[in-house]
Motif scaffolding. Structure first.
Motif, short mmCIF file in Angstrom:
data_model
loop_
_atom_site.label_atom_id
_atom_site.label_comp_id
_atom_site.label_asym_id
_atom_site.label_seq_id
_atom_site.Cartn_x
_atom_site.Cartn_y
_atom_site.Cartn_z
N ASP A 168 0.26 -11.72 73.34
CA ASP A 168 0.06 -11.11 72.03
C ASP A 168 -1.08 -10.10 71.98
O ASP A 168 -1.35 -9.54 70.94
CB ASP A 168 -0.10 -12.16 70.94
CG ASP A 168 -1.40 -12.94 71.05
OD1 ASP A 168 -2.16 -12.72 72.00
OD2 ASP A 168 -1.65 -13.78 70.16
N HIS B 38 -0.51 -2.53 69.71
CA HIS B 38 0.47 -2.29 68.65
C HIS B 38 0.78 -0.81 68.52
O HIS B 38 -0.01 0.04 68.89
CB HIS B 38 -0.07 -2.81 67.31
CG HIS B 38 -0.16 -4.28 67.27
ND1 HIS B 38 0.86 -5.07 66.82
CD2 HIS B 38 -1.14 -5.13 67.67
CE1 HIS B 38 0.51 -6.34 66.92
NE2 HIS B 38 -0.70 -6.40 67.43
N ASP C 15 4.44 1.98 67.48
CA ASP C 15 5.88 2.06 67.61
C ASP C 15 6.33 2.92 68.77
O ASP C 15 7.50 3.00 69.07
CB ASP C 15 6.53 2.50 66.31
CG ASP C 15 5.96 3.82 65.79
OD1 ASP C 15 5.05 4.37 66.42
OD2 ASP C 15 6.45 4.26 64.74
N GLY D 228 4.81 -6.24 67.20
CA GLY D 228 5.10 -6.56 65.81
C GLY D 228 6.56 -6.41 65.43
O GLY D 228 6.95 -6.72 64.31
N GLU D 229 7.38 -5.95 66.35
CA GLU D 229 8.81 -5.78 66.07
C GLU D 229 9.49 -7.14 66.08
O GLU D 229 9.53 -7.80 67.11
CB GLU D 229 9.45 -4.85 67.11
CG GLU D 229 10.95 -4.68 66.94
CD GLU D 229 11.34 -4.17 65.57
OE1 GLU D 229 12.02 -4.92 64.84
OE2 GLU D 229 10.97 -3.03 65.21
N HIS D 230 10.01 -7.56 64.94
CA HIS D 230 10.61 -8.89 64.80
C HIS D 230 12.10 -8.91 65.10
O HIS D 230 12.63 -9.93 65.48
CB HIS D 230 10.43 -9.40 63.36
CG HIS D 230 9.03 -9.38 62.91
ND1 HIS D 230 8.35 -10.51 62.56
CD2 HIS D 230 8.16 -8.35 62.73
CE1 HIS D 230 7.14 -10.19 62.20
NE2 HIS D 230 7.00 -8.88 62.30
N GLN E 66 13.59 -7.46 70.80
CA GLN E 66 12.59 -7.38 71.85
C GLN E 66 13.28 -6.86 73.11
O GLN E 66 14.30 -7.41 73.53
CB GLN E 66 11.99 -8.75 72.10
CG GLN E 66 10.81 -8.77 73.03
CD GLN E 66 10.12 -10.11 72.96
OE1 GLN E 66 10.77 -11.14 73.16
NE2 GLN E 66 8.85 -10.12 72.68
N HIS F 199 0.01 -14.00 66.51
CA HIS F 199 -0.75 -13.18 65.57
C HIS F 199 0.10 -12.58 64.46
O HIS F 199 -0.43 -11.92 63.58
CB HIS F 199 -1.47 -12.06 66.32
CG HIS F 199 -0.54 -11.00 66.79
ND1 HIS F 199 0.38 -11.21 67.79
CD2 HIS F 199 -0.36 -9.72 66.38
CE1 HIS F 199 1.06 -10.10 67.99
NE2 HIS F 199 0.64 -9.19 67.15
N ASP F 200 1.36 -12.82 64.47
CA ASP F 200 2.27 -12.26 63.49
C ASP F 200 2.07 -12.97 62.15
O ASP F 200 2.50 -14.10 61.97
CB ASP F 200 3.70 -12.43 64.01
CG ASP F 200 4.74 -11.95 63.05
OD1 ASP F 200 4.41 -11.61 61.90
OD2 ASP F 200 5.90 -11.92 63.46
N ARG F 201 1.41 -12.32 61.20
CA ARG F 201 1.05 -12.96 59.94
C ARG F 201 2.26 -13.45 59.17
O ARG F 201 2.23 -14.51 58.56
CB ARG F 201 0.25 -11.98 59.08
CG ARG F 201 -1.12 -11.77 59.62
CD ARG F 201 -1.99 -11.09 58.57
NE ARG F 201 -3.31 -10.99 59.12
CZ ARG F 201 -3.91 -9.85 59.38
NH1 ARG F 201 -3.32 -8.71 59.15
NH2 ARG F 201 -5.12 -9.84 59.89
N THR F 202 3.36 -12.69 59.17
CA THR F 202 4.53 -13.11 58.43
C THR F 202 5.03 -14.45 58.93
O THR F 202 5.31 -15.36 58.16
CB THR F 202 5.66 -12.06 58.56
OG1 THR F 202 5.16 -10.81 58.12
CG2 THR F 202 6.86 -12.46 57.75
#
Length: 190
Positions: free
Chosen positions: A64, A68, A70, A96-98, A101, A181-184
């Motif tokens: 992680d 970050h 794009d 951060g791409e959900h 991958q 670390h992905d807050r969502t």
């Protein structure tokens, strides 16, 4: 950048697990765990999946600290390590791409995920063999993939892979493996 071994050791320490207790849960020796934690050995993908499950950490948390953004520039692909041997893996999508991958893999002849099959927490898996020959085992079915061949499969099924010659592949998983670390995802986790 923290190594996978350091991250696994820190996660074990945070859970206050001994090497003996963790080895029993993962199904390997404590000496083997110690070697991996000290970066003197690499774990098979199947062992790494069980290890992360035992520590209750997402596999994505092992890499992680990938930057970050794009845009991932050619020659600047962040290296990752999802287990296995005689292979190099590089993340092509931002951490951060959900939704998806994408991983670029270089597998040396005889290298791969290891002898034991494993499952991943994703809905769709896809692999394209750019060069070489990949042997993919899905449950009891074995598929040979040569230059330009591709397969879509369910990564929740037990699978493993190995290269018969030096091989370059493109792996796609959807959704992406979760990151710590992905807050969502952290907010939605009970």
């Amino acid at each position: 950048m923290s190594t996978i071994g350091n991250r696994l050791r820190a996660a074990r320490a945070a859970r206050r697990l001994t090497l003996d207790a963790l080895a029993s849960t993962v199904g390997v020796t404590k000496g083997y765990l110690s070697k991996v934690e000290n970066d003197r050995a690499s774990a098979s993908v199947a062992v790494l999946v069980r290890w992360c499950d035992a520590l209750e950490i997402p596999m994505g948390s092992l890499f992680d600290d990938v930057p970050h953004g794009d845009v991932v520039r050619a020659g600047e692909y962040p290296p990752i390590a999802l287990g296995g041997h005689a292979q190099s893996e590089y993340l092509l999508t931002p951490p951060g791409e959900h939704r998806v991958q994408v991983i670029h893999g270089r597998i040396e002849r005889g290298g791969g995920s290891g002898d034991e099959s494993y499952e991943l927490p994703a809905e769709v898996g896809f692999v394209l063999v750019l060069t070489g020959r990949l042997i993919l085992t899905l449950d009891e079915r074995t598929v040979q993939l040569d230059d330009g061949d591709a397969i879509t499969f369910d990564p929740r099924r037990r699978h493993s892979f190995r290269a018969e010659v030096d091989t370059t592949v493109l792996w796609v998983l959807t959704p992406s493996l979760p990151f710590r670390h992905d807050r969502t995802r952290i907010e939605t986790t009970p």
